[in-house]
Scaffold this active site. Sequence first.
Site, PDB file in Angstrom:
ATOM      1  N   ASP A  89     -69.846  -1.361  41.806  1.00  0.00           N
ATOM      2  CA  ASP A  89     -68.840  -0.318  41.847  1.00  0.00           C
ATOM      3  C   ASP A  89     -69.370   0.740  42.811  1.00  0.00           C
ATOM      4  O   ASP A  89     -70.554   0.745  43.169  1.00  0.00           O
ATOM      5  CB  ASP A  89     -68.582   0.246  40.435  1.00  0.00           C
ATOM      6  CG  ASP A  89     -67.220   0.916  40.348  1.00  0.00           C
ATOM      7  OD1 ASP A  89     -66.683   1.019  39.233  1.00  0.00           O
ATOM      8  OD2 ASP A  89     -66.688   1.312  41.412  1.00  0.00           O
TER       9      ASP A  89
HETATM   10  C1  GLC Z   1     -63.925   3.383  41.537  1.00  0.00           C
HETATM   11  C2  GLC Z   1     -63.584   2.403  40.427  1.00  0.00           C
HETATM   12  C3  GLC Z   1     -63.387   0.987  40.918  1.00  0.00           C
HETATM   13  C4  GLC Z   1     -62.763   1.049  42.297  1.00  0.00           C
HETATM   14  C5  GLC Z   1     -63.827   1.596  43.231  1.00  0.00           C
HETATM   15  C6  GLC Z   1     -63.296   1.791  44.643  1.00  0.00           C
HETATM   16  O1  GLC Z   1     -64.827   4.346  41.079  1.00  0.00           O
HETATM   17  O2  GLC Z   1     -64.451   2.375  39.294  1.00  0.00           O
HETATM   18  O3  GLC Z   1     -62.536   0.319  39.977  1.00  0.00           O
HETATM   19  O4  GLC Z   1     -62.344  -0.235  42.727  1.00  0.00           O
HETATM   20  O5  GLC Z   1     -64.398   2.814  42.753  1.00  0.00           O
HETATM   21  O6  GLC Z   1     -62.360   2.814  44.658  1.00  0.00           O
END
Ligand code: GLC
Length: 676
Positions: A246
């Site tokens: 993430d």
């Molecule tokens: C965010 C989310 C994830 C998302 C990523 C990109 O914090 O937790 O689900 O795809 O970052 O935006």
Amino acid sequence: MIGFLLFCVFARSLWAQSSPEARAQAMLQRMNFTEKVNMLHGVNGIYVGNVPGNERLGIPSLNLQDGPQGFRITPGTGEVGTSTAWPSSMTIAASWDLDLLYEWAYEMAREFKDKGANVQLAPGIGIARVPNAGRNFEYLCGEDPSFGAAVVVPVIQGIQDQGVMADAKHWINNEIEDQRMTVSANVDERTRFELYYPPFEAAIKAGVLSVMCSYNRINDVWSCHNNETLRHLKENLGFRGFVVSDWTATHSTAQSMNAGLDMEMPLGLFYNEHTLSTAVDSGEVPMEKIDESVYRILLSMYSIGLFDHDSTGDPTANVTSDAHNALARKIAATSTVLVKNDHSLLPLAKSSLRRVVVIGDETTVSGTGSGHVEPAYIITPHQGISLALQGYNVEVEYVDGTDIEAAAELAADADVAIVVVATTCGEGSDRDTLALGNNQDALVSAVAAANPSTVVSVNTPGAVLMPWSNEVPAILVSWLPGQEAGNALADVIFGDVNPSARLHITMPNKDNEVAFTRAQYPGVGEPREASYSEELLIGYRYYDAMDITPRFCFGHGLSYTTFAYSNLIVEAYNETAGSVSVSLDVMNTGTRDGAEVVQLYLSFPTEAGEPLQQLKMFEKVLLRAQQSAKVIFELKNRDLSVWDASSSSWSVVRGAFVVKVGASSRDIRASADFIV
Ligand code: GLC
């Protein structure tokens, strides 16, 4: 010259037919260290995640974009409104309709492809352990692992059949948004394998090509360098794609690489040429680990066909369409759950109406955070109802409901009052109450007192309190219906769509009805520790164990017709095949075509330590009026097993099981037992 060109074309087509494994291995051999490292982290770019291509070797770029309910517009990817604001994942999951889920995923992914994104950061497949968790709206699974494992398959297939990689997220135990960046989910192994892993396991069996590891810790170890959980993913569950962090969820270089994190997003803070060459030179990270991560990424890219089709996407394109608008409407209507319909108030007969008043919320159709898609338009309930009544001599009035007294007076003179109430939430925090707020409960009570023909539609990101449910004759749960909200509501209210959705979460009577202690949720201490001491007893499993009657139960949903169950046959356990065959007849006993969701719940022998009953399978059956159909289920050994942490394997339970079939977890129509 012609001959040579023909040979090249032939050679390329031959090469393109060799296995993704062989092609990935061959490509890996051609890459130098710098080129390998460049694949292991993101760089700044117009997409949410960007891995540049390699011109020397002809490796395409990876363009990763959010999210689970549509292409989220970010700077450089076009104007707001150039992608469809679909109903949320939790919404469409309530349809229990696997074909519809596939169609949605395939069409949604088309918008990603047309905007040049080749990885869709979806689906979200966490389990709704905590009713007020901020991201439940983004997740498909509701509160049951077997339900989640069933609905995730068509979504992975739909996205990837479009030539876009899916990304199952967030691995693992990211069920709390409060302090999500630091909280430790302390979960025992059996609970993880039986409750939280199954949707990911199903996604892997469906061929998902990437998985996103989560922000949180599991048993005090960061998810993105957690040896145990990443080994479970890659060894026990057999995941062969790549694990991407993430965004900013990476916490180390060597520990992450050795644990099995393959790609760092959004930038290379821990994975870059300096850190990785140092780690390799020092012997902390074997070069084989670097190669395995690059291989996994290449394998996913070859598997989805990125090397065989030139990317034609234009990020600034407007990828919406009438067809997608119509599909968004169909999904929202098919996912609306009719939870109450006393004296068959619904569907309303247009010709019998003279005056309809529409009251309340017009804009709450999605959740917030990285999964939010700003719609090009919203069809409001007032617009949808008015459009549906065009050509009929019916007066339609709208008030927003802030003046409760005025709204009640208006309702008193109407044939029907339609009240739309709503709440929402999103990434980064949990709701501090399941109540609607903003005096909406008082509004419903006042309107219901003024007009006995009051219909309430609830736009909600998940569980919600409905203290007025005994005061109104008809209630619809519309979840977060997306841009076509008003048209979908009208389609259901006037019967153009016969409701067939079911609750995949329990609707409670009060906040924290599952009686989480602070230690369980949101956790205690600094940094937070959340103890999953409830183990398997979440959602309806808890309500069953404590014999609590929910406001509306898991699996519940009404239709404008009725269904009868008969002839349940449960065959003896077949030791050789390791299976139990179950069959029954279901009949549409009403006057309208409709769809029933036949649910199979299983009770284990008491000594197994399993919940009193758990959903194992379901079948959505479309039946014409007075038509019957035979429904057949096949329970396999895995359905009869528990996870044995001591041997790290599934173990079939011996003893007397009970099969229960019904229209919901509390509407069991027939049962029979079998012995293993
Ligand atoms: C965010 C989310 C994830 C998302 C990523 C990109 O914090 O937790 O689900 O795809 O970052 O935006």
